[in-house]
Design an enzyme around this catalytic site. Structure first.
Site, PDB file in Angstrom:
ATOM      1  N   HIS A   1      37.020  41.926  35.533  1.00  0.00           N
ATOM      2  CA  HIS A   1      37.313  40.645  35.141  1.00  0.00           C
ATOM      3  C   HIS A   1      36.077  39.448  35.961  1.00  0.00           C
ATOM      4  O   HIS A   1      35.696  38.721  35.214  1.00  0.00           O
ATOM      5  CB  HIS A   1      38.717  40.079  35.183  1.00  0.00           C
ATOM      6  CG  HIS A   1      39.565  40.574  34.517  1.00  0.00           C
ATOM      7  ND1 HIS A   1      39.493  40.827  33.224  1.00  0.00           N
ATOM      8  CD2 HIS A   1      40.611  41.763  34.770  1.00  0.00           C
ATOM      9  CE1 HIS A   1      40.562  41.301  32.377  1.00  0.00           C
ATOM     10  NE2 HIS A   1      41.133  42.068  33.438  1.00  0.00           N
TER      11      HIS A   1
ATOM     12  N   SER B   1      47.243  40.620  35.162  1.00  0.00           N
ATOM     13  CA  SER B   1      46.712  42.000  35.661  1.00  0.00           C
ATOM     14  C   SER B   1      47.413  42.704  36.555  1.00  0.00           C
ATOM     15  O   SER B   1      47.949  42.151  37.654  1.00  0.00           O
ATOM     16  CB  SER B   1      45.130  41.759  35.985  1.00  0.00           C
ATOM     17  OG  SER B   1      44.515  41.152  34.766  1.00  0.00           O
TER      18      SER B   1
END
Lengths: 431, 431, 431, 431
Positions: D359, D291
């Site tokens: 997340h 990410s």
């Protein structure tokens, strides 16, 4: 007389015995053949197909006669082409030979197949051909060509396996009811039970016959190997939980298309279904059949029984012999005789029993005899109520198949072997 | 030497020139042949297929050599069977003859086809065979067998027409870009323009090759018959409204599978597409092509030009001849010569031009010549920028097709006829 | 008492009358509500769904009681939010008001819907709710929320029309047999006749209930407008050729989902089916129903008949009155009374007859009365054997619908109008 | 002023500022509202939809103004209904309250949705609404209603997960290229590489938007957890064998529909994809992201650095700072600062970094920082080339999600925790 001049005579003579319909169809076939292959008009093929479908029995016979007599290769031309090939086996001579040997009717069939519905019509045509072939032995040459094409078109590579369940279309399900050949399906409720979650049903389909199963098989998922077929057929039998099953029982397999008789699909179907079930149910360890023994009673009638055996077996003449208590000696005797029948009775080098020939040829093992396995009227009449389990062990199929065809070995379990050995006929054989 | 003993030698000799891979594959083919047809193991077929796919060029040549030399029928056996058939043309003798004549390699191919991906591999195998056949004329016998099977399996009845558009899967669309043989597709944007609402694209597919078009055709819906191809290929060309279209222009048709060369699909495809478009657009009256004239320039180079014509045509040597103003006499001359080329120039009884042969053979009419129809480099080089429209009148296809093949008539419009007549070569011919 | 404290009491007390199952389910619902919407665990939703499905009648009643009593918005909070909105109708205040007014049980239902099978379970839940609502009027608030959600989820935009025929899956066809509410389907043979080539059947489906028709309609393609229903229901009636049909007769329409009661699909279905049939059969000019008149006899029983009429009508008491010859005056009388019933008898401003209300509200025209249209036991009992045709003229639906709802006009054909006028009750009304 | 009188003014006044298009659309909406729900004409809905689609920017603004001002519930009526509910919280009063509170524009939207393409148009309408909402704060009330409906219609239960690969239609694949928001897709070759056998791509679809992905995720199957994104994006990277993979790396997730902003699908998508991949690849043990850290550099610019840190970080001003050798102290410093940023930097109680919020909120663990994880221009500019892996341990998601939302805990691996502790900013914090 070549087909063209034949046709001229056919079309010309008002007094011809061959009637209008046949003449029209033969005319269409001639027109089809006259076209260059790639330019074949589907309209023409469609007309010819329609004419095929519209034949009545009489004109169909005439048509088959024409196909057999006037669309075979000329023996002279064949001999000439063969001689040239022998003199010089060049590619060109070989090509000419092949062309000469191939009957023009093959090309007719190929072109009929180009129109929508062609394959179905040709399959149907062969089914009608087979029906009349006993009385018309000379039609065999037509069968040879149809077989050649159908075998090629129904190559395993073109078939797809499909699961049949209650989500399947009614048009297909209706055919199962109609075609089922082993244990008749008594209407939609019966069919529905056979498609519940503790059952599986699979069929091969061909892209050109989307609504027509080619062959189908019915499977019950069970705990332990099924010994009786009636509970499997009883619509009131409670649903089993497939998660508890350790056996997949193949209790019915039916070839659906009479027009494909002689093209064998069963072996490929069973192997594929075993593979698929192993994927879906990794915990299922045994793939077995619950099979009939269709000719046991007939064989029994002429078996050279001795001593006490003959009077015991004679009791089977009473249709009610199995109701109430069956004397233990009779049960023992029948079991031994049946084992002997399956393992030792031969037709040539192969077993007398056709179902045994099929499964043993596939590489399965004759595992167990089941007393009162099928108490239906038919079951009693054909096999004194006995049924048999054949087991498909995937790892041993190849080896058993080899043994069967090379050494003519009937691969049976020790229990069945012992029963066969204990049979009095076995003793008499030794002496 | 029969295959078996051949194989023994093959497998045995360490000094054999045939290398391991080929030997392994031949071994697998032998094993396939050794099985009873119905029991053919798909595992074995799969292994053999994998071995086929794994051959390098050298071992593939060896394999083809083995197939050609050792899997042909024995000339002696063929002659014997032919003689027996001549003596007694019974069904049994005929069957024996057919079996004897059929090369065993046909059965190998049939069994390879039983495994998943079999058909695709056989199509690919034939494409490689064709590549090497010039240098290895004796492979022609293999080609004969592959053609026989593929023609049967790719029978029109097994193909299905599918519309291709932007909803089609990328795996198929990518193949169009790769295969397009007439007007190359410059990537996805170009492809997308060709699939917009004022275009149609259709392809034949076979159930065994779900992601592989067999042949495809590109169509533009237009008002009036298109005369130039560049506007059709230009991705910036504005969308037309199909509701206003009165013509469907077929501007590209491509056979995709080299391994199916010689099996003709174009005629069937065009006829089907015309039918389907008529259903979708009842107001479309004319179905026409915008076609190249691939060998016009080459023919022109050796045409017996006379008088002023030769120096005029000589100007085409300048690659820029068509830029700027083209003198009217040159344009007139080229149009006449091209009409003459298409209508009168022959190879045997058929037109010299291959595209003309195809469309005229299909029954289309040579309708119109188009000046500067294709100004691409290739268009200028091959046909001096000229293109031609062939028109498909559904009602006349059959009749024109007949005239073409029976009377060798090139059916052309009066305008094209006149151009051809006005050509100086036509005069010289008369004298 | 807020839900949380209620739950604490619920979960805590061993002596609680609410039993374990309900408590568990309420616990799961609370857990669902406690999650942030986007993080809702489908596992949790699945567990809650399973708990819903596992409720017995008693615990379901408890659950509904909890939903009604403890998941409604607090009146005080609502009033406060309303006052704030009135003082300042800002977006923020409006948002707060809406949140306050929305009962938390709506969010529970929305989250239940996230798990597979959620929609089906909620539809079923509403069907059970409706069953108990008479005895438990306070459940109406739950119904309000379920209706709100279901109406939104079953919006016409999410339904797709599907043709039902013999290719449809058995799992769907079986439901037609089970659901058919107008003319019961007598098993698979009967169903099959209703799906032949001279019939059409269509249903609405929702993506979340793939095997469940929402509503379906049965159509017969006929030459002339059908006047009797028995020939349509008789499985031996010969197949008609749709090419000759000029009428599409809607002879049965059934709402399948009790849990969607009150959400109207019929109007949309009929309009869509008319559109689709017009496309398929451009030669069909008339779209009409053959409809029952369910309450005619009941109304007749209390109609103020005078003079000779009463004794005539009294003959209907004999169940065999219509067998043999029916006196002409009785037939005339019944036709007039029935026309009067349909055209003039009202409940409020709308016709007394529910079927008339439906079709006239849709914009159809009351076209024709049919003597002995339905001679089944039910047909005789409910409507003295009479049936009626309503015609859907696409171009006039809108206008008629308007007249019906604005002016309360029953749009009938002149023939029906005259019959109604000729009825003696019409006279008495004038005086 | 109620909508009707408003409309009268609207329709009547020639001097009105609101122009023709808006007036027409409002007229159609009024007509829609005037119909009885069940009789809503799809023709009318279709016209209204078309009118929506045909609005230019100016007339759309007018339309939104009308929707906001004239289709909100009247504050007085709301207060009255609230008071009545407070006085007597009966089902009837509650129903009246709900009806009063629901703005009539909700019903307009519901009816627009009945026509084909309705849902897509409403999604598009909201996207335009959001664009203008900053400048037109009073539109928020419209957004509230659209959100309410869209959230209900895009309930997880109505979405279906589909795998995207090279067999997907071009119309969908083209949208991936267009929508991808994390690592731009450079045309079809790039897309093709991302769909090869060592990758997976999944999307949610809604039945009403069949060609429109709602959200999609790209996954690489790898041996070991990927630390750099460039090899994943490089089309020349060699194919990996998925059989050897032990990690599934989520390297891109994109919300496609601006008009659905605020309705969260990511959490449900990731959980479902993890479940599906576990089924397909039982040997894959770790599901992790690679990410970006989009705002790390921006935060760094204002971080209170002390001592040697400031001049070290200042080197980042040189765009080439990372080319050649990076001094070890700078690398160490940046890793610590980034760990500190992710673990400690907060906005309110949640992490400053939006990707971390997503997340961690889902229950993932912040596992590892990757030096030079993204060396693209954007990667260097936003996060100094750093990337981060979040790991999804299915068994711990629930627990971590809880800790995150209840205790505001950032769940990080010991390694990341240590880096954050070692950061000088951590020391300064303690004092």
């Amino acid at each position: 007389m070549n087909p063209a001049s034949f046709l001229r005579k056919l079309l010309g003579g008002g007094q011809s015995a061959v009637e209008r319909r046949t003449r029209e169809l033969v005319g269409l076939c001639e027109a089809l053949l006259a076209e260059r292959g790639e330019y074949t008009s589907t309209a023409l093929a469609r007309d010819a197909l329609a004419a095929c479908q519209g034949l009545d029995e009489r004109s169909r016979e005439d048509f088959f006669d024409v196909l057999a007599r006037h669309y075979s290769p000329s023996p002279e031309a064949v001999s000439r082409a063969a001689a040239e090939y022998q003199a010089d086996p060049s590619p060109a001579n070989f090509a000419r030979l092949q062309e000469t040997v191939e009957p023009p009717r093959q090309e007719i069939f190929r072109r009929l197949n180009m129109a929508p519905g062609g394959t179905a019509t040709l399959v149907e045509m062969r089914s009608q051909l087979l029906k009349g072939m006993k009385a018309h032995a000379h039609w065999r040459v037509i069968d040879y060509d149809l077989m050649h094409l159908l075998r090629s078109w129904f190559n395993r590579g073109f078939l797809r396996l499909e699961r049949i369940d209650w989500r399947t279309s009614a048009i297909v399900l209706e055919k199962l009811i109609q075609y089922e050949a082993v244990h008749a399906i008594q209407g939609w409720r019966d069919l529905r039970r056979r498609l519940e979650s503790d059952r599986r049903c699979f069929a091969f389909f061909h892209p050109q016959l989307p609504d027509e199963p080619i062959i189908f098989i019915e499977v019950a998922l069970s705990r332990g190997m099924s010994a009786q077929v009636q509970p499997l057929l009883d619509i009131r039998t409670q649903l089993a939980d497939p998660a508890n099953a350790d056996c997949a029982m193949f209790y019915s397999i039916t070839n659906c298309q009479e027009g494909l008789r002689g093209i064998s699909f069963g072996n490929q179907l069973i192997k594929q279904v075993v593979e698929d079930l192993k994927d879906e149910f990794p915990h299922i360890k045994r793939f077995a059949t619950l099979s009939p023994i269709p000719n046991f009673r007939r064989w029994l009638d002429s078996a050279p029984l001795e001593g006490d055996d003959a009077p015991l077996v004679a009791r089977l003449a009473d249709p009610a012999w199995h109701l109430g208590e069956v004397p233990e000696p009779l049960q023992t005797l029948l079991m031994r005789l049946c084992a002997y029948y399956l393992v030792r009775a031969k037709s040539g080098l192969e077993p007398l029993d056709p179902v045994a020939r099929f499964h043993l040829g596939n590489g399965a093992v004759l595992e167990r005899l089941n007393w009162m396995g099928d108490v239906s009227e038919q079951g009693m009449q054909r096999s004194a109520g006995l049924m048999v389990n054949y087991v498909y062990w995937l790892d041993e199929l190849e080896k058993n198949h080899e043994r069967y065809f090379r050494d003519h070995d009937v691969v049976a379990s020790p229990a069945v072997e012992r029963l066969a050995r204990e049979c009095s006929l076995a003793d008499s054989q030794k002496t």
